[in-house]
Design an enzyme around this catalytic site. Structure first.
Site, PDB file in Angstrom:
ATOM      1  N   ILE A 183       0.831  -1.205   0.000  1.00 50.22           N
ATOM      2  CA  ILE A 183       0.000   0.000   0.000  1.00 50.22           C
ATOM      3  C   ILE A 183       0.863   1.251   0.000  1.00 50.22           C
ATOM      4  O   ILE A 183       0.658   2.172  -0.804  1.00 50.22           O
ATOM      5  CB  ILE A 183      -0.942   0.004   1.212  1.00 50.22           C
ATOM      6  CG1 ILE A 183      -1.900  -1.181   1.147  1.00 50.22           C
ATOM      7  CG2 ILE A 183      -1.718   1.321   1.291  1.00 50.22           C
ATOM      8  CD1 ILE A 183      -2.680  -1.415   2.431  1.00 50.22           C
ATOM      9  N   ALA A 267      -4.329   1.277   8.189  1.00 49.46           N
ATOM     10  CA  ALA A 267      -3.641   0.088   8.711  1.00 49.46           C
ATOM     11  C   ALA A 267      -4.613  -0.723   9.569  1.00 49.46           C
ATOM     12  O   ALA A 267      -5.427  -1.483   9.067  1.00 49.46           O
ATOM     13  CB  ALA A 267      -2.402   0.507   9.487  1.00 49.46           C
ATOM     14  N   ARG A 268      -4.538  -0.532  10.864  1.00 41.79           N
ATOM     15  CA  ARG A 268      -5.493  -1.071  11.827  1.00 41.79           C
ATOM     16  C   ARG A 268      -5.679   0.003  12.895  1.00 41.79           C
ATOM     17  O   ARG A 268      -4.745   0.754  13.219  1.00 41.79           O
ATOM     18  CB  ARG A 268      -4.993  -2.375  12.464  1.00 41.79           C
ATOM     19  CG  ARG A 268      -4.978  -3.584  11.525  1.00 41.79           C
ATOM     20  CD  ARG A 268      -6.389  -3.986  11.113  1.00 41.79           C
ATOM     21  NE  ARG A 268      -6.436  -5.203  10.319  1.00 41.79           N
ATOM     22  CZ  ARG A 268      -6.411  -5.232   8.987  1.00 41.79           C
ATOM     23  NH1 ARG A 268      -6.273  -4.105   8.304  1.00 41.79           N
ATOM     24  NH2 ARG A 268      -6.492  -6.396   8.345  1.00 41.79           N
ATOM     25  N   ASP A 292     -10.197   4.906   8.092  1.00 41.72           N
ATOM     26  CA  ASP A 292     -10.888   3.786   7.436  1.00 41.72           C
ATOM     27  C   ASP A 292     -10.907   2.554   8.334  1.00 41.72           C
ATOM     28  O   ASP A 292     -11.624   1.603   8.058  1.00 41.72           O
ATOM     29  CB  ASP A 292     -10.206   3.457   6.111  1.00 41.72           C
ATOM     30  CG  ASP A 292     -10.915   2.351   5.361  1.00 41.72           C
ATOM     31  OD1 ASP A 292     -12.143   2.462   5.171  1.00 41.72           O
ATOM     32  OD2 ASP A 292     -10.253   1.368   4.970  1.00 41.72           O
ATOM     33  N   GLU A 297     -14.315  -3.330  15.520  1.00 41.35           N
ATOM     34  CA  GLU A 297     -14.990  -3.605  14.263  1.00 41.35           C
ATOM     35  C   GLU A 297     -15.756  -4.918  14.385  1.00 41.35           C
ATOM     36  O   GLU A 297     -15.438  -5.747  15.245  1.00 41.35           O
ATOM     37  CB  GLU A 297     -13.983  -3.688  13.108  1.00 41.35           C
ATOM     38  CG  GLU A 297     -13.229  -2.391  12.856  1.00 41.35           C
ATOM     39  CD  GLU A 297     -12.381  -2.439  11.592  1.00 41.35           C
ATOM     40  OE1 GLU A 297     -12.559  -3.387  10.789  1.00 41.35           O
ATOM     41  OE2 GLU A 297     -11.557  -1.530  11.403  1.00 41.35           O
ATOM     42  N   HIS A 323     -13.861   0.581   7.108  1.00 40.36           N
ATOM     43  CA  HIS A 323     -12.876  -0.390   6.611  1.00 40.36           C
ATOM     44  C   HIS A 323     -13.217  -0.772   5.165  1.00 40.36           C
ATOM     45  O   HIS A 323     -13.195  -1.936   4.783  1.00 40.36           O
ATOM     46  CB  HIS A 323     -12.835  -1.635   7.498  1.00 40.36           C
ATOM     47  CG  HIS A 323     -11.509  -2.340   7.473  1.00 40.36           C
ATOM     48  ND1 HIS A 323     -10.960  -2.947   8.563  1.00 40.36           N
ATOM     49  CD2 HIS A 323     -10.618  -2.544   6.456  1.00 40.36           C
ATOM     50  CE1 HIS A 323      -9.802  -3.489   8.259  1.00 40.36           C
ATOM     51  NE2 HIS A 323      -9.564  -3.254   6.973  1.00 40.36           N
ATOM     52  N   ALA A 326     -10.674  -0.722   0.459  1.00 37.18           N
ATOM     53  CA  ALA A 326     -10.314  -1.738  -0.543  1.00 37.18           C
ATOM     54  C   ALA A 326     -11.540  -2.345  -1.215  1.00 37.18           C
ATOM     55  O   ALA A 326     -11.408  -3.295  -1.993  1.00 37.18           O
ATOM     56  CB  ALA A 326      -9.493  -2.850   0.100  1.00 37.18           C
TER      57      ALA A 326
END
Length: 356
Positions: A183, A267-268, A292, A297, A323, A326
């Site tokens: 990424i 990322a996270r 994002d 989650e 999230h 993508a």
């Protein structure tokens, strides 16, 4: 021609039917002698080709719904982002756990059977890089605010009323990328093509020649992160979540950023310290954020966790998405191709790609 009946959404991409439905489980078994059983447990997607021949052997499959772990009995290939102890109990013949993406946090590695490989697939770097560019432009040009102004009948920023533009162009700015994997490298290419100055900090610094090949002018180690962040207009976080990267971006790092800088996290969630980010935004220490990924989650169907203990939605300068950076049709197509290529490799006794 095969058809998949369970999904609420379907579309044709090229010569294949792609149907998806979050958290659907579908088992695929070869009709010919049961030599290879393929299983897709779509924690995000379940997909199906409408004609065979994607890989090196014909794919001719019977489609069976998998509703309980014991349905995994005899399966050799599992396509899933989830693997649990309960699933392992029925996975004595499992040869490959093929993740539907790059994340493995829902795979319980302690319960992966001996001799079973776990593989990831990327193919998302182009989509996420586009999302990052969108986020930087949106934050620079205050898109959320301007959209809301027009909806509410306000015209303060119309040229007839304002001679002080607040927007900024990317080509005058510096982007700091924290992490330089698939990424980070793609974002660097896109951002440098738009005229941004790009620099990189990573756990395993590449050579300057490698960084330059992706448009970055410098690459540094993460151990100098506050200094690295001090002249960034945008900071992109795209490192893997491991013990040493949890809360990598905390109060010290946020305070080191200029007050006109924005943070972007794809990322996270826990890579960024939740409280520190909220306080930095609340106190005006940074100009905005695009998030994002989140600190909580969903892990299974029907879950509706609160994304954070803090209400980031209160900030007009925070762009939020679930999230989904993508989530494009093209990513799904490429991941499907990559997964089926690995299924071929299992069948042919060849090395599997993306093994962790």
């Amino acid at each position: 021609m095969h058809r998949l009946a369970f999904g609420p959404r379907r579309c044709v991409i090229g010569r294949q039917l792609v149907a998806w439905n979050p958290y659907v489980s579908v088992a695929h078994k070869r009709q010919e002698g049961g030599q290879l059983s393929l299983l897709k447990v779509g924690t995000h997607y379940a997909m199906l080709l409408d004609e065979p021949g994607f890989g090196k052997f014909p794919i001719d499959l019977v489609h069976l719904r998998v509703d309980k772990p014991e349905d995994l009995d005899g399966i050799e290939v599992l396509w899933s982002q989830i693997f649990t102890a309960e699933m392992a109990h029925y996975s004595n013949k499992l040869k490959l756990i093929q993740s539907t993406g790059a994340g493995l946090e829902l795979v319980q590695f302690d319960h992966v059977p001996n001799g079973c490989q776990v593989a990831i697939v990327h193919e998302h770097q182009w989509a996420i890089a586009e999302w990052v560019i969108m986020a930087m432009v949106s934050l620079n040009r205050e898109v959320l605010k301007l959209d809301r102004d027009v909806r509410e009948g306000r015209w303060e920023h119309h040229p007839i009323n304002s001679f002080s533009p607040s927007g900024t162009e990317l080509n005058s700015q510096t982007l700091g990328i924290v992490g330089f994997g698939h990424i980070g490298r793609q974002v660097s290419k896109y951002a440098s093509a738009l005229g941004m100055r790009v620099k990189v900090a990573t756990r395993n610094p590449s050579s300057q020649a490698v960084a330059s090949g992706y448009g970055a002018e410098s690459v540094e180690n993460l151990n100098r992160l506050p200094e690295f962040l001090s002249d960034c207009d945008h900071v992109l976080v795209t490192v893997a979540l491991v013990d040493e990267t949890e809360s990598l971006i905390g109060q010290e790092e946020l305070n080191a950023m200029p007050d006109n800088a924005c943070l972007i996290n794809v990322a996270r969630g826990p890579v960024v310290n939740e409280k520190a980010l909220y306080q930095a935004l609340h106190g005006g220490h940074i100009a905005g954020a695009a998030l994002d990924v989140w600190w909580q989650e969903p892990n299974k169907p029907g879950e509706l966790p609160k994304s954070s203990k803090y209400d980031f939605g209160d900030f007009a300068n925070v762009l939020m998405s679930p999230h989904a950076s993508a989530m494009t049709k093209e990513v799904m197509q490429r991941r499907l191709q990559a997964a089926y290529a690995n299924f071929d490799r299992i069948k042919l006794g060849e090395p599997v790609e993306g093994v962790v």
